[in-house]
Design a protein around this motif. Structure first.
Motif, PDB file in Angstrom:
ATOM      1  N   ALA A  50      -6.697  11.343   8.729  1.00  0.00           N
ATOM      2  CA  ALA A  50      -5.595  10.107   8.217  1.00  0.00           C
ATOM      3  C   ALA A  50      -4.531  10.348   9.187  1.00  0.00           C
ATOM      4  N   ARG A  51      -3.961   9.105   9.321  1.00  0.00           N
ATOM      5  CA  ARG A  51      -2.740   9.068  10.093  1.00  0.00           C
ATOM      6  C   ARG A  51      -1.556  10.218   9.510  1.00  0.00           C
ATOM      7  N   ILE A  54       0.899   9.643   6.717  1.00  0.00           N
ATOM      8  CA  ILE A  54       0.035   9.658   5.380  1.00  0.00           C
ATOM      9  C   ILE A  54       0.158  10.925   4.576  1.00  0.00           C
ATOM     10  N   HIS A  84       0.629  -5.869   0.045  1.00  0.00           N
ATOM     11  CA  HIS A  84      -0.594  -6.100   0.750  1.00  0.00           C
ATOM     12  C   HIS A  84      -1.410  -7.115   0.473  1.00  0.00           C
ATOM     13  N   GLU A 212     -11.148  -3.226   5.108  1.00  0.00           N
ATOM     14  CA  GLU A 212     -10.672  -3.343   6.441  1.00  0.00           C
ATOM     15  C   GLU A 212     -11.800  -2.809   7.474  1.00  0.00           C
ATOM     16  N   LEU A 239      -7.536   4.119  -0.836  1.00  0.00           N
ATOM     17  CA  LEU A 239      -7.125   4.635   0.635  1.00  0.00           C
ATOM     18  C   LEU A 239      -8.302   5.428   0.984  1.00  0.00           C
ATOM     19  N   TYR A 243      -8.258   4.447   5.431  1.00  0.00           N
ATOM     20  CA  TYR A 243      -7.308   5.430   5.492  1.00  0.00           C
ATOM     21  C   TYR A 243      -7.660   6.630   5.472  1.00  0.00           C
ATOM     22  N   ARG A 244      -8.934   6.953   5.144  1.00  0.00           N
ATOM     23  CA  ARG A 244      -9.344   8.335   5.281  1.00  0.00           C
ATOM     24  C   ARG A 244      -8.755   9.309   4.476  1.00  0.00           C
ATOM     25  N   ALA A 290       0.599   4.131   3.948  1.00  0.00           N
ATOM     26  CA  ALA A 290      -0.674   3.640   4.267  1.00  0.00           C
ATOM     27  C   ALA A 290      -0.645   2.321   4.605  1.00  0.00           C
ATOM     28  N   LEU A 291      -0.329   1.444   3.547  1.00  0.00           N
ATOM     29  CA  LEU A 291      -0.196   0.040   3.741  1.00  0.00           C
ATOM     30  C   LEU A 291       0.923  -0.687   4.329  1.00  0.00           C
ATOM     31  N   PRO A 301      -3.110  -2.715   8.952  1.00  0.00           N
ATOM     32  CA  PRO A 301      -4.141  -1.745   8.514  1.00  0.00           C
ATOM     33  C   PRO A 301      -5.223  -1.985   9.662  1.00  0.00           C
ATOM     34  N   VAL A 305      -7.577   1.317  11.499  1.00  0.00           N
ATOM     35  CA  VAL A 305      -8.738   1.940  10.632  1.00  0.00           C
ATOM     36  C   VAL A 305      -9.915   2.307  11.540  1.00  0.00           C
TER      37      VAL A 305
END
Ligand SMILES: Cc1ncc(COP(=O)(O)O)c(C=O)c1O
Length: 409
Positions: A50-51, A54, A84, A212, A239, A243-244, A290-291, A301, A305
């Motif tokens: 993930a980023r 997050i 979102h 996504e 997520l 979003y992993r 995340a969003l 997003p 992704v």
């Protein structure tokens, strides 16, 4: 002596993605074998992280997450989900229409329990993500499967769906982008499905957890937007995939359409949300960041992704390699994380696809899932997760090809 038995309601509940074949894989691993697990769309074990923002947001939320939250979830996360969907063109969504849950999985069961009376029919795609069929059975409802058409890029036939509507039908499930087929439905297909819901006054249950994860020229069309104001639509998202953060269990369901007609149902969903007290609170802190809601200039997003196009490449490479095996055909996926190839049953002598994947596991130490585990009616498909590195995928499909060549002889 009495043997303590599970309830009869579980008789038709199956979740083979984590079923007996996985148990056998774990037994092989305990014996010291390396098993390549291609059974779960679980991002992190394949190095897909993930980023960091997050993860940081969840870490920062650990102290306040000691408390129970509102049973529907923390307000800032529900507002981020609503924002979102507004950004996606579904106007009028507010945080009050959003229920958070421990992943979409929990919300599927919860929503169907709130909705279904014994004997009610729910239209579910075949193949499906098996939680849907399992959860309908758990409630005492009847899953009525409509077929996705492999010859038409796994799009469902609108006529087939409509022919299966009866006076007992309550709701219509669509999974788009689709697991296990990788289909991304055209706007026309989504509209056709929404029109059936409108004509027969059905609730549209739209599982869009892969919204996504669409590749190439494929475009995702939200059922809620296409259906408009006069179809009650419950959209499921979360997520876990794009979003992993599968393990954070951060999912939601959003109600749109004629909500004034759905007050009683939503009261039921609220009651069941209250009974489970609240979703895991720490995972909910991932949702606003995340969003990207509320952070001006934060990436949409779609930009995060599949940053280097690696998922798209992995899917394409797997489909191409499968199609190069004599006796195997695979509709190239346009979204999600999986390939769902067909095997020539006669050529390979396959009578039972579960036995087939078990034999593949024993001989090649590769774990995939049989197609009937996704409620596909014929034992002639399997699902392979396309998350490993390209060289691992290439080797895995080559091993599957070798195995099939031996079976032919
Ligand atoms: C179509 C579909 N819906 C729902 C889920 C469950 O996701 P979650 O992790 O949010 O429970 C999955 C997981 O693979 C899925 O493929």
């Amino acid at each position: 002596m009495t043997s303590f038995r599970q309830s009869d309601r579980l008789r038709n509940v199956r979740y083979d993605v984590r079923g007996p074949i996985l148990t056998e894989a774990m037994r092989l691993e305990a014996e010291g074998h390396d098993v390549l697990r291609l059974n779960l769309g679980n991002m992190h074990p394949f190095g897909l992280e993930a980023r960091p923002e997050i993860v940081d947001a969840v870490a920062a939320g650990l102290a306040p997450a000691q408390a129970y939250s509102d049973s529907r979830g923390i307000p800032e996360a529900r507002e981020a989900v609503a924002e979102h969907y507004r950004r996606c063109g579904i106007d009028d969504v507010s945080a009050d229409d959003v229920f958070l849950g421990n992943g979409v999985s929990e919300l599927i069961t919860l929503t169907l329990q709130a909705l279904v009376n014994p004997g009610d029919e729910i239209l579910v795609p075949a193949p499906d993500y098996p939680t849907w069929t399992g959860a309908v059975n758990l409630t005492g409802g009847v899953p009525v499967h409509y077929l996705a058409d492999e010859a038409n890029g796994w799009n469902p036939s609108i006529e087939d769906i409509e022919s299966k509507v009866t006076p007992r039908t309550r709701a219509l499930v669509m999974i788009n982008p689709n697991n296990p087929t990788g289909a991304v439905y055209s706007e026309e297909t989504v509209r056709g499905i929404a029109d059936i819901a409108r004509r027969h006054d059905l609730i549209l249950l739209s599982d869009e957890i892969y919204e996504e994860l669409v590749f190439g020229d494929a475009r995702h069309h939200h059922a809620a937007r296409t259906a408009g104001d006069d179809v009650l639509c419950l959209t499921f998202g979360g997520l876990s995939k794009a979003y992993r953060v599968c393990g954070y269990r951060a999912g939601w369901v959003v109600a749109t359409g004629p909500l004034h007609r759905a007050a009683d149902l939503l009261e039921g969903v609220t009651l069941l949300s209250n009974m489970r007290v609240c979703p895991n609170v720490s995972g909910q802190y991932a949702i606003p960041v995340a969003l990207g809601a509320g952070a001006p200039g934060s990436p949409l997003p779609a930009d995060i992704v599949d940053p280097d196009g690696s998922l798209e490449r992995r899917l394409a490479l797997t489909a191409d390699a499968l199609n190069a095996i004599p006796g195997v055909t695979c509709v190239p996926p346009r979204g999600a994380l999986y390939c769902f190839p067909r095997i020539d049953r006669e050529m390979f002598g396959v009578a039972d696809d579960e036995a087939f994947v078990l034999d593949l596991l024993h001989t090649e130490h590769i774990l995939v899932t049989h197609g009937t585990g996704f409620n596909w009616p014929e034992p002639d498909h399997f699902r392979i997760v396309c998350l490993p590195d390209e060289h691992v995928l290439t080797r895995a499909v080559a091993s599957i090809g070798d195995y099939l060549a031996r079976r032919r002889r």
